[in-house]
Design an enzyme around this catalytic site. Structure first.
Site, PDB file in Angstrom:
ATOM      1  N   ARG A 296       0.692  -1.285   0.223  1.00 39.44           N
ATOM      2  CA  ARG A 296       0.136   0.012   0.046  1.00 39.44           C
ATOM      3  C   ARG A 296       0.905   1.271   0.057  1.00 39.44           C
ATOM      4  NH1 ARG A 296      -1.702   1.428   6.066  1.00 39.44           N
ATOM      5  NH2 ARG A 296      -0.176   0.207   7.058  1.00 39.44           N
TER       6      ARG A 296
ATOM      7  N   SER B  34      -5.022   5.236   5.146  1.00 40.19           N
ATOM      8  CA  SER B  34      -4.459   3.844   5.281  1.00 40.19           C
ATOM      9  C   SER B  34      -4.310   3.243   4.005  1.00 40.19           C
ATOM     10  CB  SER B  34      -6.009   3.120   6.056  1.00 40.19           C
ATOM     11  OG  SER B  34      -5.994   3.599   7.191  1.00 40.19           O
TER      12      SER B  34
ATOM     13  N   GLU C  66     -18.507   3.644  -0.177  1.00 39.88           N
ATOM     14  CA  GLU C  66     -17.890   2.932  -0.975  1.00 39.88           C
ATOM     15  C   GLU C  66     -18.741   2.594  -2.109  1.00 39.88           C
ATOM     16  OE1 GLU C  66     -18.269   1.900   2.083  1.00 39.88           O
ATOM     17  OE2 GLU C  66     -16.193   2.180   3.156  1.00 39.88           O
TER      18      GLU C  66
ATOM     19  N   PHE D  74     -14.454  -3.957   2.150  1.00 34.96           N
ATOM     20  CA  PHE D  74     -15.274  -2.810   2.199  1.00 34.96           C
ATOM     21  C   PHE D  74     -15.359  -2.611   0.667  1.00 34.96           C
ATOM     22  CE2 PHE D  74     -13.261  -1.048   6.075  1.00 34.96           C
ATOM     23  CZ  PHE D  74     -13.915  -2.196   6.798  1.00 34.96           C
TER      24      PHE D  74
ATOM     25  N   HIS E  55      -5.053  -3.893   2.969  1.00 33.77           N
ATOM     26  CA  HIS E  55      -5.338  -4.669   4.129  1.00 33.77           C
ATOM     27  C   HIS E  55      -6.079  -6.100   3.855  1.00 33.77           C
ATOM     28  CE1 HIS E  55      -4.770  -0.366   5.489  1.00 33.77           C
ATOM     29  NE2 HIS E  55      -4.751  -0.791   6.555  1.00 33.77           N
TER      30      HIS E  55
ATOM     31  N   ASP F 277      -6.988  -5.750  14.331  1.00 34.88           N
ATOM     32  CA  ASP F 277      -8.391  -5.195  14.085  1.00 34.88           C
ATOM     33  C   ASP F 277      -9.281  -6.386  13.753  1.00 34.88           C
ATOM     34  OD1 ASP F 277      -8.088  -2.476  14.137  1.00 34.88           O
ATOM     35  OD2 ASP F 277      -7.546  -2.081  11.989  1.00 34.88           O
TER      36      ASP F 277
ATOM     37  N   GLN G  71     -12.305  -6.303   9.234  1.00 41.30           N
ATOM     38  CA  GLN G  71     -11.604  -5.393   8.500  1.00 41.30           C
ATOM     39  C   GLN G  71     -10.583  -6.122   7.399  1.00 41.30           C
ATOM     40  OE1 GLN G  71     -12.168  -1.966   9.695  1.00 41.30           O
ATOM     41  NE2 GLN G  71     -13.788  -3.207  10.527  1.00 41.30           N
TER      42      GLN G  71
ATOM     43  N   ARG H   9      -1.429  -4.263   4.068  1.00 43.10           N
ATOM     44  CA  ARG H   9      -1.064  -3.311   5.092  1.00 43.10           C
ATOM     45  C   ARG H   9       0.433  -3.849   5.628  1.00 43.10           C
ATOM     46  NH1 ARG H   9      -0.991  -3.557  10.897  1.00 43.10           N
ATOM     47  NH2 ARG H   9      -1.416  -1.653  11.792  1.00 43.10           N
TER      48      ARG H   9
END
Lengths: 304, 308
Positions: free
Chosen positions: B7, B34, B55, B80, B105, B113, B117, B163
């Protein structure tokens, strides 16, 4: 364009809607007839489009988010010269560019794949933003169904519209129109999930809202003028319409949301659309060869 | 070269590409810090759009921007983003909109998390859609090449980014190509196909296996869709044993894709390593141990698979 002429074109489009749905054997007459006048008002005298250059970058865009009403769009597009009228009866047939719901890659002039309700307004926001960033004068029109705005994504877009692109590129090149015919598939909108107060809701979200009679060409024209004159925010027109408009026995009847007329029903619908009595019908057809051809074609369909 | 999250490499690559290609814009739904598009947004504020926590609208707006000639990178956590499957299905895939969907992620490697997530089913979902290639880079070098490729590729793409920091694995002179895998280590006893965050662990596992006299061929499958069928079949023919390793659900991911290809073209003994069931909170290393995706776990599974 004068109003009598727009009304005549709309009548012709509604005749084609009955014709194509009957040939297809399925589809959505109610919502096609309710939206027809709005589409005619756009395609005849309003939109800057060139049927010979459907990919012209600065063309105005129409996104029919309530994609199930696409027969009305096909009828208007064909009348405007995007493709020959003879192609209309290929609707929903294998291999036809006239898909049951709009397919951008199948038919030049279709701006978005819709029919999965709730997605069109977001696409319209993105196109309006991209056109603004490119300095294009093009405008984007997005037509929503009333049942459709029960979808959550519409309200994400509603919240986003007045904010997106600010301050340098406000989306005042975007005009969303609600085809508010008060009926959805399972019944009356008020019984399933009421939208009211729909004007106040869109106002509260920051849109420039107008409310009109969606079958009155003078009101439609004036509202579209005002939307064009509005600066700094997108416009939203609540167009009160009648489901099945033009065919008395289809009007306001949830049964005709998603059922195609049989050939004899279609012929009767066409006669009603043209305002001809049963007694005068045969004589009328001797004077209107175009309608006679459509009627003969439908009658032949019954025999096969 | 130090370890780096893909990322982060994505965020850096975007800034460079943005200078060269004015068509590039970014879209975020309140996760730009993020997904690492935040630096692009700082440098090109007129080309970065944060649409709020919405989203589906973000994906649709990206499709519209693409139709107006922009090259949008729409980023969020993979779960998401791909969770708005129906919008991706129609507004991006069916439309063939030139949208670059970036899911970050991914996997249990996000750790603390927890499951809500973690992108664990995203490959399975996107694989079912025509029109959208899936690419998962394994280190910084590969990631930057992939982002450059994505900007040039005409049509939608799905990019799967981590991530966590990833150790460098790409050989000198490496060049990413869609539909082509990279053989990172030659072997003759077993083919280990890994992707993204598990590639380095697969290489370490191969080293451990060498101590046991097992020669593992290690392949980095950045291009998950399309697969590199040529390399897959050649390696499977050579070793006769194929193991896939991914930080994704055991169902429908890289392992699923490889199984489908092999079972039609060259039925081969196979073992799929991945995440079973839901993820959970925990430290990333511990989660990799639990799911057998660490080097020792991979080596243990390979030995058992080979019966050695």
């Amino acid at each position: 364009m004068d109003i009598a002429r727009l009304e005549a074109i709309a009548r012709g489009c509604r005749v084609q809607i009955e014709r194509m749905l009957t040939h297809a054997g399925s589809g959505h007459p109610g919502g096609s007839n309710s939206v027809a006048d709005l589409l005619v008002a756009l395609y005849f005298g309003r939109l800057r489009v060139d049927p010979k250059r459907p990919d012209w970058p600065d063309r105005d865009r129409v996104i029919l988010s309530k994609g199930h009403a696409v027969p009305a769009l096909y009828a208007a597009m064909s009348r405007a010269g995007f493709f020959p009228e003879s192609q209309l009866i290929s609707l929903r047939k294998l291999g036809s560019p006239l898909q049951g719901h709009p397919d951008r890659n199948a038919l030049p002039g279709i701006e978005a794949a819709t029919g999965s309700l709730g997605q069109g307004l977001s696409i319209a926001l993105g196109e309006a933003l991209g056109l603004k960033m490119a300095g294009s004068p093009a405008r984007v029109y997005c037509i929503l169904g009333d049942g459709e705005i029960q979808e959550g994504q519409v309200w994400e877009a509603a919240m986003s519209g007045p904010k997106l692109g600010q301050p340098s590129h406000p989306l005042d090149n975007l005009c969303a129109i609600l085809d508010y015919n008060k009926i959805q598939l399972d019944g009356f909108v008020t019984d399933i999930l009421d939208l009211e107060p729909v004007v106040a809701k869109w106002q509260a979200f920051g849109w420039a809202v107008q409310e009109i009679d969606g079958h009155n060409f003078a009101q439609i024209g004036k509202a579209l003028d005002q939307a064009e004159a509005t600066k700094g925010k997108p416009s939203f027109i609540v167009a009160n319409t009648v489901k099945g408009k033009g065919v008395p026995w289809m009007e306001n009847n949830p049964e005709w949301h998603g059922k195609a007329p049989k050939p004899q029903e279609a012929i009767r619908a066409i006669r009603d659309l043209l305002g001809v009595s049963e007694a005068a019908w045969d004589e009328y057809l001797t004077r209107d060869s175009a309608t006679k051809a459509v009627v003969d074609e439908l009658a032949a369909l019954e025999k096969t | 070269m130090a370890a780096k999250a893909t990322r982060a490499a994505f965020g850096e690559a975007l800034i460079d590409l943005g200078a060269k290609d004015p068509r590039i814009v970014t879209l975020d739904s309140d996760l730009s810090k993020s997904t690492m598009t935040v630096s692009f947004a700082k440098k090109y504020p007129d080309r970065a759009f944060n649409v709020g926590i919405a989203e589906a609208n973000m994906i649709g707006v990206a499709a519209g921007l693409a139709m107006a000639g922009k090259v949008p990178f729409a980023a969020s956590f993979a779960c998401f983003l791909v969770g708005r499957f129906e919008t991706i299905r129609i507004s991006v895939a069916y439309t063939n909109a030139n949208v670059k969907l970036v899911g970050t992620h991914v996997g249990v490697a996000i750790g603390e998390d927890g499951y809500s997530q973690m992108g664990l089913e995203d490959i399975a979902c996107i694989r079912a859609l025509p029109n959208i290639p899936i690419i998962q880079p394994a280190d910084e070098v590969e990631c930057k090449q992939v982002i450059a490729y994505a900007a040039e590729h005409q049509g939608p793409l799905y990019l799967r980014l981590t991530r966590q920091n990833l150790e460098p694995v790409s050989p000198a002179g490496y060049q990413f190509r869609l539909g082509q895998w990279a053989r990172l280590r030659d072997g003759s006893d077993v083919t280990v196909i890994a992707s993204g965050g598990t590639v380095f662990n697969a290489l370490e596992a191969a080293q451990q296996l060498e101590g046991d006299g097992i020669r593992a061929e290690v392949i980095n499958a950045a291009s998950i869709k399309p697969l590199d069928e040529e390399m897959l079949l050649a390696s499977a023919r050579k070793t006769g044993h194929v193991v896939t390793v991914e930080d994704h659900s055991i169902a429908g991911g890289l392992g699923g894709a490889v199984s489908e290809a092999l079972c039609e073209a060259l039925p081969t003994a196979m073992k799929r390593l991945g995440v079973q069931g839901f993820g959970e909170s925990g430290d990333p290393k511990g989660l990799y141990v639990k799911h057998g995706l660490d080097a020792t776990g991979i080596a243990r599974s390979v030995r058992k698979f080979l019966g050695r």
